[in-house]
Design an enzyme around this catalytic site. Structure first.
Site, PDB file in Angstrom:
ATOM      1  CG  ASP A  11      -0.387   0.252   2.529  1.00  0.00           C
ATOM      2  OD1 ASP A  11       0.861   0.410   2.614  1.00  0.00           O
ATOM      3  OD2 ASP A  11      -1.137   0.330   3.525  1.00  0.00           O
ATOM      4  CB  CYS A  68       0.916  -2.301   4.751  1.00  0.00           C
ATOM      5  SG  CYS A  68       0.769  -3.160   6.328  1.00  0.00           S
ATOM      6  N   GLY A  69       2.456  -0.161   6.031  1.00  0.00           N
ATOM      7  CA  GLY A  69       3.185   0.676   6.979  1.00  0.00           C
ATOM      8  C   GLY A  69       3.842  -0.129   8.079  1.00  0.00           C
ATOM      9  CB  THR A  70       2.550  -1.903  10.959  1.00  0.00           C
ATOM     10  OG1 THR A  70       1.313  -2.406  10.412  1.00  0.00           O
ATOM     11  CG2 THR A  70       2.322  -0.537  11.592  1.00  0.00           C
ATOM     12  N   GLY A  71       3.195  -3.637   8.262  1.00  0.00           N
ATOM     13  CA  GLY A  71       3.187  -5.044   7.833  1.00  0.00           C
ATOM     14  C   GLY A  71       2.051  -5.832   8.468  1.00  0.00           C
ATOM     15  CB  ILE A  72       0.043  -5.272  11.524  1.00  0.00           C
ATOM     16  CG1 ILE A  72       1.273  -5.266  12.442  1.00  0.00           C
ATOM     17  CG2 ILE A  72      -1.121  -5.974  12.227  1.00  0.00           C
ATOM     18  CD1 ILE A  72       1.131  -4.368  13.675  1.00  0.00           C
ATOM     19  CG  HIS A 101      11.082 -23.758  12.459  1.00  0.00           C
ATOM     20  ND1 HIS A 101      11.172 -23.590  13.823  1.00  0.00           N
ATOM     21  CD2 HIS A 101      12.237 -24.384  12.084  1.00  0.00           C
ATOM     22  CE1 HIS A 101      12.317 -24.099  14.269  1.00  0.00           C
ATOM     23  NE2 HIS A 101      12.992 -24.580  13.222  1.00  0.00           N
ATOM     24  CG  HIS A 136       9.600 -27.621  11.337  1.00  0.00           C
ATOM     25  ND1 HIS A 136       9.248 -27.014  12.516  1.00  0.00           N
ATOM     26  CD2 HIS A 136      10.912 -27.951  11.457  1.00  0.00           C
ATOM     27  CE1 HIS A 136      10.299 -26.963  13.320  1.00  0.00           C
ATOM     28  NE2 HIS A 136      11.328 -27.536  12.705  1.00  0.00           N
TER      29      HIS A 136
HETATM   30  C1  RB5 Z   1      -1.883   2.957   6.318  1.00  0.00           C
HETATM   31  O1  RB5 Z   1      -1.876   4.227   6.875  1.00  0.00           O
HETATM   32  C2  RB5 Z   1      -1.547   1.912   7.382  1.00  0.00           C
HETATM   33  O2  RB5 Z   1      -2.631   1.741   8.236  1.00  0.00           O
HETATM   34  C3  RB5 Z   1      -1.167   0.605   6.718  1.00  0.00           C
HETATM   35  O3  RB5 Z   1      -0.073   0.823   5.876  1.00  0.00           O
HETATM   36  C4  RB5 Z   1      -0.756  -0.502   7.646  1.00  0.00           C
HETATM   37  O4  RB5 Z   1       0.220  -0.105   8.547  1.00  0.00           O
HETATM   38  C5  RB5 Z   1      -1.856  -1.261   8.276  1.00  0.00           C
HETATM   39  O5  RB5 Z   1      -1.666  -2.263   8.963  1.00  0.00           O
END
Ligand code: RB5
Length: 149
Positions: A11, A68-72, A101, A136
């Protein structure tokens, strides 16, 4: 013809790191399927996880990298797809374990949380580390069963 094609998508929070990852992959002689996003405009990360999951399912890429920003958010979205094992990784140890693994087929990075050199280390380990199999393999097979509940 490259030996292997890797799909890459992000993103807006990951476009700078995506450019670096694409360049590293090309430098290693791998094919790159860049699925966007292509600019800083705000987009929704599930859309890009979906594009990458489809590319792998259709055989257009062997593996993938998502950012993405955090990858989360993008890792949560990617792991909704039964054929995807997406690992959000912050360091070399995590990248190695994700392959040894978990047989991860998608590397996930946080564009706002990881530095470029650590990201490159993670990419190399993701590409070069084999799955250990054995006990695994039994656990990874159970991951597929999780989707059926
Ligand atoms: C976008 O601002 C941010 O929310 C997205 O990149 C990401 O970190 C979500 O998990």
């Amino acid at each position: 013809m490259p030996a292997q094609t890797i799909a890459v998508a992000s993103d807006h929070g990951g476009i700078e790191l995506k450019a670096l990852i694409c360049s590293e992959l090309e430098g290693r002689g791998l094919g790159v399927l860049d699925l966007g996003t292509d600019g800083p405009s705000s987009v929704d990360y599930p859309d890009f996880a979906m594009k990458l999951a489809e590319a792998i399912k259709e055989g257009r890429a062997a593996r993938g990298v998502l950012i993405c920003g955090t990858g989360i958010g993008i890792s949560i979205a990617a792991n909704r797809h039964a054929h995807i094992r997406a690992a959000l990784v912050h360091d070399a140890f995590g990248a190695r374990m994700a392959r040894q693994h978990n047989d991860a087929n998608v590397l996930v990075l946080g564009g706002r949380t990881i530095g470029p050199e650590v990201a490159k280390d993670c990419l190399v380990l993701f590409l070069e580390t084999p799955f250990e199999g054995g006990r695994h393999a039994r656990r990874v097979a159970k991951l597929a069963e999780c989707g059926e509940r």
